[in-house]
Design an enzyme around this catalytic site. Sequence first.
Site, PDB file in Angstrom:
ATOM      1  CG  ASP A   1      33.435  20.781  22.161  1.00 29.22           C
ATOM      2  OD1 ASP A   1      34.551  21.072  22.631  1.00 29.22           O
ATOM      3  OD2 ASP A   1      32.695  21.606  21.601  1.00 29.22           O
ATOM      4  CB  ALA A  34      26.668  32.494  22.007  1.00 26.12           C
ATOM      5  CB  ALA A  35      28.601  27.294  20.643  1.00 28.99           C
ATOM      6  CB  SER A  36      31.839  27.741  16.784  1.00 30.09           C
ATOM      7  OG  SER A  36      31.500  26.368  16.923  1.00 30.09           O
ATOM      8  CG  LEU A  37      29.217  25.009  14.501  1.00 34.14           C
ATOM      9  CD1 LEU A  37      29.124  23.511  14.267  1.00 34.14           C
ATOM     10  CD2 LEU A  37      29.796  25.709  13.283  1.00 34.14           C
ATOM     11  CB  ALA A  38      23.935  26.586  17.330  1.00 37.15           C
ATOM     12  CD  GLN A  39      22.504  33.284  19.246  1.00 42.14           C
ATOM     13  OE1 GLN A  39      23.625  33.695  18.932  1.00 42.14           O
ATOM     14  NE2 GLN A  39      21.488  34.107  19.486  1.00 42.14           N
TER      15      GLN A  39
END
Length: 512
Positions: A315, A162-167
């Site tokens: 990133d 899971a990340a800031s904008l999506a998973q």
Amino acid sequence: MIFKKLQTLRPLTKVLLVGTATGAGYTAYTVDCPEDVRQLGIFRFGRAAATVGKIVIDYKSSLRGLPEPSEEYDDAIKKCHKRSAEHLLDLACANGGVFIKVGQHISGMEYLIPPEYTQTLSILTSQAPQASKEDVIYVVESELNAKVDDIFSEFSEKPVGAASLAQVHKAKLKETGETVAVKVQHKRVYKNSRTDVNTMEFLVSIADAVFPEFRLMWLVDEIKKNLPNELDFLHEAKNADEAASRFKHLKFLRIPKINYGLTTKRVLTMEFCEGAHVDDIEYLKKNNIDPHDVCVKIGRTISEMIFLQGYLHSDPHPGNVLINSKGNGKYEIVLLDHGLYLNISDHIRKLYSDLWLAILKPDLQEIRRVASQMGVGELYGLFACMVTRRSWKSVTGGIGKSKMNESEKDELRMYASSLIPQISEVLARMPREMLLILKTNDLMRNIEHKLGVFGSSDGHLEMSRCVIRSSHELAIRRSNSVLEKFRIGFRMYWSLLKIFVYQYYLRIVNSH
């Protein structure tokens, strides 16, 4: 110092008090509301205003009357930093999206932000909040115009990342049985992105007023510029294809192949790649993988991206770099998340290459000259320290001649806290491309630190090869004289030969 600044901001404090009360009202009102209501822009702004209000009031009340400098003041401000960082972490988790992304950026700015903030917010790089299964299914079905069960025979309930904008979810295609990774944008992140960026701009303007030495508006500017591309998964897919093409000669590097038939702006389907995060030391030990070799190969990849290709994955934190064991100590490096790439101009590549050549010699006059061309001017020494993450003593003595020890780490921490205005000035002056280059360098060094191989000579030698090739090949391209091109080419191959001989010598010495 901070308390005096806060005293001059009484009108702003009143505004923030109103924001705090309003935010508290929003919070109370939305406790039992549906998630869609809680994530409306006005409520998200209310939470953000309430958080900043609490932080400003905390600093103001906690530091009132304390003499500066003093042990009592230092202790109080560290506690304020810690509480404030926890407030920001809670805000990022509640609002998600852009707020998490900013928190991740801040966590990597150890040279500028107090450690209480960077350490607290670092959790966002590995444990970002997860969207509900219902939200994930909604996005997938609305984007692919089909039921999940009609496309996939299996679809993991919990995300594998899971990340800031999506998973990302692991799934199996119904038609072919292929195991795939499905990256799903968070349901509300696109809709909220513009409001969140505007809110962030407002909050950072307040932070700049309270703490002018930090000058963080450039961070908002970068997010405003990059966010549209990061929210477009078709753009990410093309980046992945471009990277796979440019770096196909690196046999140890794997970039997942894209399934364009099941990819849209908000859903990205790709081959599923096994592996553990690059900083999973236990996995490396279990599979007899040499962490030093891992860092050398990652360093080679990043150096080729910056110096030779001018096409930089911006990133590469541990969650985006996997190590997949192939048995007998062999492995491949899997590079994920291709949403943000930096195209580095030949001009910046030449300057940055020349800067590193000067640092590696070391040639202080050349460092000063190149830094001046990059807009840094009299702050060239600090700039060199930020680029290398080494002390000025190490830079002037040659960073390849000594390894960083605990004493040097302590020295860097001390200077980082005392030179915040100057560091902010360097960040404001240098070319915009350098922001992402420095971020990538910092992420790379953090990986080296976690694996215990920071400052290895092999790492410097791999980078030196790319620096030499970049500087000379760009000079050859600009030259109109055949004789001059021959001379430049000869100098390049002579330098590369010396590196090869030196590296061979080190291997012989280290084998005994």
